[in-house]
Design an enzyme around this catalytic site. Structure first.
Site, PDB file in Angstrom:
ATOM      1  N   LYS A   1      -1.084   0.932  -8.323  1.00 37.03           N
ATOM      2  CA  LYS A   1      -0.835   0.963  -9.761  1.00 37.03           C
ATOM      3  C   LYS A   1      -1.917   0.219 -10.560  1.00 37.03           C
ATOM      4  O   LYS A   1      -2.060   0.427 -11.758  1.00 37.03           O
ATOM      5  CB  LYS A   1       0.545   0.341 -10.060  1.00 37.03           C
TER       6      LYS A   1
ATOM      7  N   MET B   1      -8.638  10.145   7.205  1.00 38.04           N
ATOM      8  CA  MET B   1      -8.922  10.462   5.798  1.00 38.04           C
ATOM      9  C   MET B   1      -9.829  11.693   5.670  1.00 38.04           C
ATOM     10  O   MET B   1     -10.714  11.738   4.824  1.00 38.04           O
ATOM     11  CB  MET B   1      -9.552   9.258   5.091  1.00 38.04           C
TER      12      MET B   1
ATOM     13  N   ASP C   1       0.832  -1.198   0.000  1.00 37.50           N
ATOM     14  CA  ASP C   1       0.000   0.000   0.000  1.00 37.50           C
ATOM     15  C   ASP C   1       0.865   1.245   0.000  1.00 37.50           C
ATOM     16  O   ASP C   1       2.015   1.218   0.451  1.00 37.50           O
ATOM     17  CB  ASP C   1      -0.849   0.040   1.274  1.00 37.50           C
TER      18      ASP C   1
END
Length: 388
Positions: free
Chosen positions: A190, A305, A168
């Site tokens: 990716k 977050m 990660d």
């Protein structure tokens, strides 16, 4: 000066052990060619050694782009040139094309420059291991909040035994430094085609590698079951008939405030702790968080977050009745050498984030514990109303 044979893969790990090369890299200019995930172990060793890293590649994986954006390395988005080797103390060639790596090695040899290179396709077969307890097919490992020393003992053991590591963006890159040569590294960020497809394709990558008999470690920042999609990955692998082991990690929701000198609970002050995801705005159609209810709680609120929506979050809490003078703090890049702490209040939190150019990953703590005297932290910035 020793020039390594171009027909073998030389890992930075082997060179460090044989010649002490890694210990000599502090402050030295190193040029790296290649932008794929296979470069990440090299970059982790170079950063640990304190080298000055310049990477040359037309494209890079997201993990490398993040390193460049943060200023930890420099990236030049173009094809390599022989002139790139000038003034370098070490070169590393990890492009996808072995012939190109050979050309880089030959150019380095002419300049009597050390060059570590992949000059043939790496072997991707399972490693032979000493007798011991059988390994699972896949281990989902929580890597902790950022400091590589905070991974669990079991997590480190699985990582050292891995044939494939799927990492990660938030997992400590330094954990890749001790991987054996030939271990495949996959940058989870990716995998292409959008968020839901990313997870599906990532599951397929892990399942494919495991079915080929290779031990896969899925390395995730923090704890894999705290806003980490860990159970989705476990369920997909179990549905495919694979044996999966989960290794819990230290969650940033608890560890990062502690490392900033702030407990998330304190006797006589808070009897409740709530951890929420702030990746959606309070008025977003898909949110599952009842911000009005949270505003009435007296305990500690930890928001993960939440950088993009911290203004809306703070406004929702104050509209719900929470005092704007409630102490608050944020910790950016906690548990790393780049950790920053900003102490504020709920009413000023969004403005202070803007003033100090706060970026992810950041952990927000809202509640009376955020006003306790710091028990030790790094790079702390006081930003309270009293300072105005």
């Amino acid at each position: 000066m020793r020039i390594w044979p171009v027909n073998r893969v030389v890992s930075m790990r082997s060179v460090a052990w044989i010649d002490g090369l890694q210990a000599l890299l502090s402050g030295r200019p190193v040029v790296v060619f290649g932008g794929g995930a296979e470069v990440l172990p090299d970059l982790s060793r170079l950063l640990i050694a304190g080298a000055s890293v310049r990477l040359v590649a037309p494209d890079v994986c997201p993990a490398i782009e993040a390193l460049a954006t943060s200023g930890r390395i420099s990236w030049e988005a173009r094809e390599w040139q022989a002139a790139d080797l000038e003034d370098a103390w070490l070169a590393i060639a990890r492009t996808p094309d072995p012939a190109e790596n050979t050309a880089i090695t030959e150019a380095a040899t002419k300049r009597r420059l050390f060059c570590l290179a992949n000059t043939h396709e790496p072997e991707r077969s399972p490693r032979r291991r000493a007798a011991g307890p059988p390994l699972p097919d896949i281990a989902l490992v929580g890597a902790g909040p950022g400091d590589p020393g905070l991974i669990t003992v079991r997590g480190k053991e699985f990582l050292q035994a891995a044939d494939v590591v799927v990492i990660d963006r938030l997992a400590p890159l330094e954990l890749l430094a001790d991987l054996e040569a030939g271990v495949e590294v996959v940058d989870a960020a990716k995998i292409p085609y959008g968020r839901s497809a990313v997870q599906r394709n990532l599951n397929e990558v892990m399942i494919e590698r495991a079915r080929a008999g290779r031990f896969v470690v899925r390395l995730k920042g923090g704890d894999p079951y705290v806003f980490g999609r860990g159970f989705e990955e476990v369920a997909a692998c179990a549905e495919a008939g694979l044996r999966v082991t989960v290794v819990p990690g230290i969650s940033s929701a608890l560890a990062v405030p502690a490392l900033a000198g702030t407990p998330v609970t304190h006797r006589g002050m808070t009897h409740e702790l709530t951890i929420v995801s702030g990746h959606l705005a309070p008025d977003a159609p898909g949110t599952l968080v009842d911000w009005a209810a949270l505003s009435r709680l007296r305990g500690t609120l930890v928001v993960l977050m939440g950088v993009a929506h911290i203004e809306e979050i703070a406004n929702a809490l104050t509209r719900g009745g929470k005092d704007p003078c409630t102490p608050a703090l944020l910790v950016q890049e906690g548990a790393t050498c780049r950790q920053r702490v900003v102490r504020s209040t709920l009413g000023r939190l969004a403005a202070d984030c803007a003033e100090h150019k706060v970026e992810p990953p950041s952990v927000f703590v809202i509640g009376e514990v955020a006003g306790l005297p710091s028990a030790g932290s790094t790079a702390e910035l006081a930003a309270t109303e009293a300072d105005d």
